[in-house]
Design a protein around this motif. Structure first.
Motif, PDB file in Angstrom:
ATOM      1  N   LYS A 101       0.839  -1.201   0.000  1.00 47.63           N
ATOM      2  CA  LYS A 101       0.000   0.000   0.000  1.00 47.63           C
ATOM      3  C   LYS A 101       0.872   1.249   0.000  1.00 47.63           C
ATOM      4  CE  LYS A 101      -3.933  -1.979   2.575  1.00 47.63           C
ATOM      5  NZ  LYS A 101      -4.940  -1.856   1.514  1.00 47.63           N
ATOM      6  N   ILE A 102       0.308   2.326  -0.574  1.00 43.16           N
ATOM      7  CA  ILE A 102       0.923   3.649  -0.495  1.00 43.16           C
ATOM      8  C   ILE A 102      -0.052   4.570   0.222  1.00 43.16           C
ATOM      9  CG2 ILE A 102       1.641   5.692  -1.784  1.00 43.16           C
ATOM     10  CD1 ILE A 102       2.724   3.883  -3.933  1.00 43.16           C
ATOM     11  N   ILE A 103       0.440   5.270   1.249  1.00 43.27           N
ATOM     12  CA  ILE A 103      -0.343   6.317   1.904  1.00 43.27           C
ATOM     13  C   ILE A 103       0.280   7.649   1.520  1.00 43.27           C
ATOM     14  CG2 ILE A 103      -1.219   7.231   4.070  1.00 43.27           C
ATOM     15  CD1 ILE A 103      -0.820   4.531   5.337  1.00 43.27           C
ATOM     16  N   SER A 104      -0.483   8.484   0.833  1.00 39.76           N
ATOM     17  CA  SER A 104      -0.021   9.792   0.388  1.00 39.76           C
ATOM     18  C   SER A 104      -0.896  10.869   1.016  1.00 39.76           C
ATOM     19  CB  SER A 104      -0.081   9.892  -1.140  1.00 39.76           C
ATOM     20  OG  SER A 104       0.312  11.179  -1.575  1.00 39.76           O
ATOM     21  N   SER A 105      -0.270  11.924   1.534  1.00 43.18           N
ATOM     22  CA  SER A 105      -1.020  12.959   2.242  1.00 43.18           C
ATOM     23  C   SER A 105      -0.520  14.341   1.843  1.00 43.18           C
ATOM     24  CB  SER A 105      -0.886  12.780   3.758  1.00 43.18           C
ATOM     25  OG  SER A 105      -1.518  13.843   4.438  1.00 43.18           O
ATOM     26  N   LEU A 106      -1.461  15.251   1.553  1.00 48.51           N
ATOM     27  CA  LEU A 106      -1.141  16.640   1.197  1.00 48.51           C
ATOM     28  C   LEU A 106      -1.602  17.558   2.319  1.00 48.51           C
ATOM     29  CD1 LEU A 106      -0.167  18.744  -0.886  1.00 48.51           C
ATOM     30  CD2 LEU A 106      -2.518  18.825  -1.746  1.00 48.51           C
ATOM     31  N   GLY A 107      -0.654  18.271   2.934  1.00 45.73           N
ATOM     32  CA  GLY A 107      -0.979  19.278   3.934  1.00 45.73           C
ATOM     33  C   GLY A 107      -1.028  20.655   3.296  1.00 45.73           C
ATOM     34  N   ASP A 108      -1.995  21.470   3.655  1.00 44.88           N
ATOM     35  CA  ASP A 108      -2.169  22.789   3.052  1.00 44.88           C
ATOM     36  C   ASP A 108      -2.540  23.786   4.154  1.00 44.88           C
ATOM     37  OD1 ASP A 108      -3.763  23.980   0.007  1.00 44.88           O
ATOM     38  OD2 ASP A 108      -2.915  25.100   1.677  1.00 44.88           O
ATOM     39  N   VAL A 109      -1.605  24.684   4.473  1.00 43.37           N
ATOM     40  CA  VAL A 109      -1.859  25.753   5.439  1.00 43.37           C
ATOM     41  C   VAL A 109      -1.644  27.077   4.723  1.00 43.37           C
ATOM     42  CG1 VAL A 109      -1.159  26.820   7.614  1.00 43.37           C
ATOM     43  CG2 VAL A 109      -1.160  24.334   7.396  1.00 43.37           C
ATOM     44  N   SER A 110      -2.726  27.817   4.478  1.00 39.77           N
ATOM     45  CA  SER A 110      -2.658  29.116   3.786  1.00 39.77           C
ATOM     46  C   SER A 110      -1.925  28.986   2.457  1.00 39.77           C
ATOM     47  CB  SER A 110      -1.988  30.164   4.674  1.00 39.77           C
ATOM     48  OG  SER A 110      -2.692  30.345   5.872  1.00 39.77           O
ATOM     49  N   SER A 111      -2.267  27.946   1.693  1.00 34.37           N
ATOM     50  CA  SER A 111      -1.712  27.686   0.354  1.00 34.37           C
ATOM     51  C   SER A 111      -0.246  27.281   0.375  1.00 34.37           C
ATOM     52  CB  SER A 111      -1.897  28.900  -0.565  1.00 34.37           C
ATOM     53  OG  SER A 111      -3.262  29.199  -0.734  1.00 34.37           O
ATOM     54  N   ARG A 112       0.326  27.027   1.549  1.00 33.70           N
ATOM     55  CA  ARG A 112       1.683  26.468   1.647  1.00 33.70           C
ATOM     56  C   ARG A 112       1.529  24.959   1.746  1.00 33.70           C
ATOM     57  NH1 ARG A 112       0.626  31.870   2.483  1.00 33.70           N
ATOM     58  NH2 ARG A 112       2.569  33.077   2.448  1.00 33.70           N
ATOM     59  N   GLN A 113       1.871  24.241   0.671  1.00 40.47           N
ATOM     60  CA  GLN A 113       1.563  22.825   0.573  1.00 40.47           C
ATOM     61  C   GLN A 113       2.817  21.963   0.721  1.00 40.47           C
ATOM     62  OE1 GLN A 113      -0.449  22.366  -3.202  1.00 40.47           O
ATOM     63  NE2 GLN A 113      -2.407  23.065  -2.371  1.00 40.47           N
ATOM     64  N   ARG A 114       2.658  20.863   1.462  1.00 35.00           N
ATOM     65  CA  ARG A 114       3.716  19.860   1.586  1.00 35.00           C
ATOM     66  C   ARG A 114       3.066  18.483   1.471  1.00 35.00           C
ATOM     67  NH1 ARG A 114       8.077  22.205   4.577  1.00 35.00           N
ATOM     68  NH2 ARG A 114       9.217  20.233   4.336  1.00 35.00           N
ATOM     69  N   GLU A 117       4.680  10.767   1.737  1.00 32.42           N
ATOM     70  CA  GLU A 117       4.235   9.466   1.231  1.00 32.42           C
ATOM     71  C   GLU A 117       4.998   8.353   1.927  1.00 32.42           C
ATOM     72  OE1 GLU A 117       5.346   7.568  -2.858  1.00 32.42           O
ATOM     73  OE2 GLU A 117       3.581   8.847  -3.177  1.00 32.42           O
ATOM     74  N   ILE A 118       4.289   7.288   2.301  1.00 32.61           N
ATOM     75  CA  ILE A 118       4.957   6.099   2.822  1.00 32.61           C
ATOM     76  C   ILE A 118       4.505   4.885   2.023  1.00 32.61           C
ATOM     77  CG2 ILE A 118       5.251   7.013   5.149  1.00 32.61           C
ATOM     78  CD1 ILE A 118       2.966   5.261   6.080  1.00 32.61           C
ATOM     79  N   GLU A 413       4.455  -3.160   7.565  1.00 33.41           N
ATOM     80  CA  GLU A 413       5.783  -2.619   7.816  1.00 33.41           C
ATOM     81  C   GLU A 413       6.059  -1.466   6.861  1.00 33.41           C
ATOM     82  OE1 GLU A 413       7.780  -6.850   9.197  1.00 33.41           O
ATOM     83  OE2 GLU A 413       8.270  -5.979   7.251  1.00 33.41           O
ATOM     84  N   ILE A 414       6.788  -0.453   7.339  1.00 34.48           N
ATOM     85  CA  ILE A 414       7.123   0.716   6.532  1.00 34.48           C
ATOM     86  C   ILE A 414       8.369   0.396   5.695  1.00 34.48           C
ATOM     87  CG2 ILE A 414       7.794   3.128   6.552  1.00 34.48           C
ATOM     88  CD1 ILE A 414       6.277   3.403   9.198  1.00 34.48           C
ATOM     89  N   THR A 415       8.203   0.404   4.378  1.00 36.12           N
ATOM     90  CA  THR A 415       9.321   0.183   3.480  1.00 36.12           C
ATOM     91  C   THR A 415      10.073   1.475   3.212  1.00 36.12           C
ATOM     92  OG1 THR A 415       8.170  -1.675   2.429  1.00 36.12           O
ATOM     93  CG2 THR A 415       9.995  -0.691   1.208  1.00 36.12           C
ATOM     94  N   SER A 416       9.337   2.572   3.020  1.00 35.30           N
ATOM     95  CA  SER A 416       9.968   3.875   2.805  1.00 35.30           C
ATOM     96  C   SER A 416       9.029   4.980   3.295  1.00 35.30           C
ATOM     97  CB  SER A 416      10.299   4.095   1.326  1.00 35.30           C
ATOM     98  OG  SER A 416       9.117   4.163   0.536  1.00 35.30           O
ATOM     99  N   TRP A 417       9.636   6.107   3.671  1.00 35.02           N
ATOM    100  CA  TRP A 417       8.869   7.271   4.156  1.00 35.02           C
ATOM    101  C   TRP A 417       9.597   8.511   3.657  1.00 35.02           C
ATOM    102  CZ3 TRP A 417       5.932   7.043   9.327  1.00 35.02           C
ATOM    103  CH2 TRP A 417       5.200   8.206   9.531  1.00 35.02           C
ATOM    104  N   LYS A 418       8.936   9.304   2.831  1.00 35.90           N
ATOM    105  CA  LYS A 418       9.630  10.436   2.222  1.00 35.90           C
ATOM    106  C   LYS A 418       8.654  11.556   1.888  1.00 35.90           C
ATOM    107  CE  LYS A 418       9.156   8.345  -2.375  1.00 35.90           C
ATOM    108  NZ  LYS A 418       9.860   7.821  -3.554  1.00 35.90           N
TER     109      LYS A 418
END
Length: 421
Positions: A101-114, A117-118, A413-418
């Motif tokens: 599985k891939i978990i991907s997440s987009l954070g957005d605070v006042s249009s500042r996005q980061r 993904e794991i 198990e976490i294979t990668s986190w970046k």
């Protein structure tokens, strides 16, 4: 008599003074502007950096919450949204491969996005949430039988005198019922069901109704929720398709001398009477039997992954057959029966394990798994699990679940986190 002379005022000196003041003012403004602008820019940069960090940690929080829910077997869909300090992040969970599985997440605070993904995979290759798990048919544990580990059932857990579960035991739903079981050892091992009777519990006893137990019910916890079965029809269809990558063997096949097999589809029965190395996924339309202490293992090309045998019929494992992986950690053989036996099967079970069969994962989500004598397994899943009198059952792996207080653990198990763009 004094004579006063008219003094002549020099206007040019006043003009010069005014010009000097104006120049001084402009120079001062320029200096102030030069000093203030970097401060303003620095303040803005600091604000942007702070919001960027907030966005990053918001994204991380959504991923961590999603991973926690997957790891502990809690209900979670394909998306998971969390809100912190008025800002939200949504994690998206996708299947990227077999047991991956891939978990991907987009954070957005006042249009500042980061975005983070794991990548996850399962240590045992299939998302088993519990070491030994039963569906609505529940568990029947014979007198003096011992299950070394934890038990989770969507149906009742019913024992005879001396029946023991060394870990924790859970029976789900408002009709959850545990009867006549010794649960846990050395103060560890919880029991949890709506109604528990005639049982001795080493750890906590969570129930709404109790009768003739060694301690009173702790009613602070709700009834356990029903747990989903770990293998989907989509997975089974995929494995059957993988078997078709090799040739189709029409009719029955008997392995009477050491050899290799796979990928293969067998339209009849498969009898394994000699050592066999699995080189690809096997689909058997009929029944599977083993004899003569055969050793069944995976080809080294599997590495640390598992191999699959799927049958639409019944399975009988007897005479000390042994299953092995490749020798690397987390390598195993998964044996799946889609049979609904004993329904319409003249009393025969979907999977019958008669003697020591070694490390293997067995799954019969539509039927009954019958275990007797001394059996060591990696995982057991059945619609119903029936354990004979005096049997000693040990499982050697199992996914972590926060409900359990003891027993083997593993899980996603976490294979990668970046961080990704």
């Amino acid at each position: 008599m004094k004579i006063y002379k008219k003094r002549k005022i020099n206007n040019q000196s006043g003009a010069a003074m005014l010009i000097s003041i104006v120049f001084f003012l402009f120079i001062s403004l320029a200096i102030i502007s030069g000093l203030v602008s970097p401060v303003v820019r620095g303040f803005k940069d600091t604000s942007d950096l702070t919001k960027s960090h907030q966005s990053f940690f918001l994204s991380e929080s959504a991923i961590e919450d999603s991973y926690f829910r997957l790891k502990t077997g809690k209900n979670i869909g394909t998306t998971n949204t969390i809100t912190l300090s008025g800002s939200s992040a949504t994690a998206t969970i996708t299947d990227s491969g077999y047991n991956e599985k891939i978990i991907s997440s987009l954070g957005d605070v006042s249009s500042r996005q980061r975005r983070n993904e794991i990548l996850l995979n399962t240590g045992s290759g299939v998302s088993f949430n519990y070491g030994i798990q039963a569906g609505l048919g529940g568990f029947e544990i014979g007198g003096n039988a011992v299950v070394n580990g934890n038990v989770y059932s969507n149906g009742p857990i019913d024992g005879s005198n001396g029946a023991t579960i060394t870990g924790s035991a859970f029976s789900a739903g408002a009709s959850g019922f545990i009867n006549n079981i010794i649960i846990g050892t050395l103060g560890q091992g919880d029991a949890r069901a709506h109604y528990i009777e005639d049982s001795t519990v080493a750890g906590n006893l969570y129930c709404q109704i109790g009768d003739d137990n060694n301690k009173d019910c702790d009613t602070s916890q709700p009834d356990p929720e029903e747990a989903a079965m770990p293998i989907t029809q989509e997975m089974i269809d995929g494995w059957k398709a993988d078997a078709l990558l090799g040739e189709v063997i029409n009719g029955n096949l008997t392995i009477s001398s050491p050899g290799t097999l796979g990928p293969k589809k067998i339209t009849g029965d498969l009898a394994i009477n000699a050592d066999l190395v699995i080189t690809g996924t096997i689909h058997v339309v009929g029944n599977i039997t083993t004899k003569n202490g055969a050793k069944i293992s995976l080809d080294e090309s599997y590495g640390s992954t598992g191999g699959i045998i799927v049958t639409d019929g019944r399975v009988t494992l007897s005479n000390n057959v042994q299953f092995y992986g490749t020798g690397e950690p987390n390598s195993y053989v998964l044996l799946v029966s889609t049979s609904a036996c004993p329904s319409n099967c003249s009393g025969s079970n979907a999977i019958e394990i008669l003697n020591n069969v070694g490390a293997i994962l067995v799954n019969a989500q539509n039927g009954t798994v019958h275990l007797n004598n001394n059996v060591e397994l990696s995982e057991v899943v059945g619609k119903m699990v029936d354990i004979d009198n005096g049997a000693n059952i040990t499982y050697t792996s199992g996914l972590a679940n926060t409900l359990f207080t003891s027993g083997p653990t593993g899980g996603w198990e976490i294979t990668s986190w970046k961080e990704v763009k």
